[in-house]
Design an enzyme around this catalytic site. Structure first.
Site, PDB file in Angstrom:
ATOM      1  N   ASP A 175     -66.744  -9.662-103.495  1.00 18.07           N
ATOM      2  CA  ASP A 175     -66.982  -8.253-103.098  1.00 18.07           C
ATOM      3  C   ASP A 175     -67.967  -7.626-103.809  1.00 18.07           C
ATOM      4  O   ASP A 175     -68.226  -7.571-105.242  1.00 18.07           O
ATOM      5  CB  ASP A 175     -65.567  -7.262-103.401  1.00 18.07           C
ATOM      6  CG  ASP A 175     -65.450  -5.895-102.830  1.00 18.07           C
ATOM      7  OD1 ASP A 175     -64.622  -5.641-102.397  1.00 18.07           O
ATOM      8  OD2 ASP A 175     -66.602  -5.443-102.727  1.00 18.07           O
ATOM      9  N   ASP A 190     -70.668  -6.551 -97.312  1.00 19.80           N
ATOM     10  CA  ASP A 190     -70.639  -6.973 -98.585  1.00 19.80           C
ATOM     11  C   ASP A 190     -69.320  -7.685 -99.082  1.00 19.80           C
ATOM     12  O   ASP A 190     -68.732  -7.590-100.177  1.00 19.80           O
ATOM     13  CB  ASP A 190     -70.676  -5.572 -99.382  1.00 19.80           C
ATOM     14  CG  ASP A 190     -69.409  -4.473 -98.957  1.00 19.80           C
ATOM     15  OD1 ASP A 190     -68.508  -4.827 -98.236  1.00 19.80           O
ATOM     16  OD2 ASP A 190     -69.278  -3.624 -99.396  1.00 19.80           O
ATOM     17  N   GLU A 191     -68.626  -8.450 -98.172  1.00 21.10           N
ATOM     18  CA  GLU A 191     -67.484  -9.068 -98.626  1.00 21.10           C
ATOM     19  C   GLU A 191     -67.404 -10.586 -97.946  1.00 21.10           C
ATOM     20  O   GLU A 191     -67.814 -10.526 -96.864  1.00 21.10           O
ATOM     21  CB  GLU A 191     -66.122  -8.583 -98.094  1.00 21.10           C
ATOM     22  CG  GLU A 191     -65.721  -7.465 -98.911  1.00 21.10           C
ATOM     23  CD  GLU A 191     -64.497  -6.527 -98.264  1.00 21.10           C
ATOM     24  OE1 GLU A 191     -63.527  -7.379 -97.755  1.00 21.10           O
ATOM     25  OE2 GLU A 191     -64.519  -5.424 -98.312  1.00 21.10           O
TER      26      GLU A 191
END
Length: 366
Positions: free
Chosen positions: A11, A111-112
């Site tokens: 993350d 974003d993961e």
DNA sequence: GTATGCTTTCGGC
DNA sequence: TTACGGCCGAAAGCATAC
């Protein structure tokens, strides 16, 4: 055949604001607030992402920009507009690094990501941790971005683990430790437990994941049915068989925009809706080469209440006219059914996306 | 009664 | 004075099918 999986969740920390810090290191150390300006007036809009310095002043995602400015009046804060093109480029580069470390890779948003590393870590969580350290280091060296990582026996545990230490954290939960790790956490942390399910769980005395685990499978299926009941039971004891797998970029594509002023003039709204329809169509059909079965109209009213209407076709289509026609019909219906409010924002969504097996579509059908 | 699929709303980032 | 985006997937609610 391995029976123990090693899943890593990555993350990126306060991603948009961190990218801005990277682009202009002089702003580091100051509160940085990345904003979505709606264009209605000077400071109308909301905060997308704030760095940790801004969060210390109570500036979090989703608050109005004017509110954030007030909170940060006495300090030297930096307010920047979102730059999605930039974040997408950085994201793709980092995803490329992560992919190298993985046997299986799954992107989960900008974003993961999840990866599974069975072969390389040899079932050892110790080795997986070393791998994750290296991954963090490579991401930071090459892209100057920190991230928080969780390691677990499946996606559920890895994701929750990643959230425990932020920013720049690394949390490992072995299969043996998983149940004890989850047990004190509130049931709401589980995917599948929203407001309603949480309320039902609370009403039968279940507050933590540990409470859920010890409630008993049979009693649980009695309350929630065999499907959800079993799912909840398994989650509570840290069992999650869902695979780490590459997925289509997204299940739906939508565009929403804020009107110049609140109105219920169907021609005014219709113009905006039509250009949003063209945009989503271009993205789905021309850029991604997909067909679709569902079209939705979304609206945010003047009191910020949200409503939507949608239509699903019997067969997939790729026609831009179908989108435009459908949203206009939905808009007319919608305005008739919601006589009491003005429309503030309006959006168009295409979903139920269908792969068109390699074939290029004839222009007359696009 | 449970599963499934569709529509609408919620909520995270 | 009280401020208010743009996405996405998950959750919830409902209808229908078995």
């Amino acid at each position: 055949m391995y029976s123990v999986r090693v899943v890593i969740h990555i993350d990126f920390d306060y991603f948009f604001a961190q990218v801005e810090e990277r682009e202009n290191p002089r702003i580091k150390g100051k509160p940085v607030v990345v904003c979505v300006y709606s264009g209605r007036s000077e400071d109308s809009g909301v905060v997308s992402t704030a760095n940790y310095e801004a969060r210390e002043h109570g500036v979090n995602s989703g608050i109005p920009i004017a509110f954030a400015k007030r909170k940060l009046k006495s300090v030297h804060a930096v307010f920047l507009p979102v730059n999605h093109t930039l974040y997408d480029i950085v994201s793709e580069r980092i995803m490329g690094i992560i992919r190298k470390y993985s046997d299986k890779f799954e992107q989960a948003g900008v974003d993961e990501a999840y990866i599974e590393v069975i072969g390389r870590s040899g079932e050892s969580f110790e080795k997986a941790r070393e791998l994750a350290e290296k991954l963090k280091e490579e991401i930071f060296t090459k892209e100057r971005i920190t991230c928080s990582i969780g390691i677990g026996p499946n996606k559920l545990v890895a994701k929750i683990a990643a959230g425990r230490q932020k920013p720049n954290g690394l949390t490992t939960v072995t299969p043996e430790a998983a149940e004890k790790f989850l047990s004190p956490l509130p049931v709401r942390e589980l995917i599948g437990v929203g407001r309603k399910t949480e309320r039902v769980l609370h009403s039968i005395g279940i507050k933590t994941i540990g409470d859920l685990a010890s409630y008993g499978k049979d009693k649980l299926t009695g309350v929630f049915g065999s499907s959800l009941g079993l799912y909840l039971h398994n989650s509570a004891i840290g069992v999650d068989k869902s695979p780490v797998e590459e997925r289509r970029k997204s299940e739906s594509v939508s565009r929403i925009s804020t009107l110049k002023e609140d109105t219920r003039d169907i021609d005014e709204i219709g113009k905006v809706v039509e250009s949003l329809a063209e945009e989503v169509h271009r993205n789905v059909v021309e850029e991604q080469g997909l067909m679709f079965k569902s079209v939705s109209l979304m609206a945010v009213m003047d009191d910020l209440s949200i409503a939507s209407r949608s239509q699903t076709f019997r067969n997939p289509t790729g026609s831009v006219e179908a989108v435009k026609k459908t949203v206009k019909v939905l808009l007319r219906q919608f305005l008739d059914q919601e006589p009491d409010h003005l429309v503030r924002r309006v959006g168009v969504k295409i979903s139920n996306l269908i792969e068109v097996s390699g074939q290029r579509m004839l222009p007359e059908f696009a």
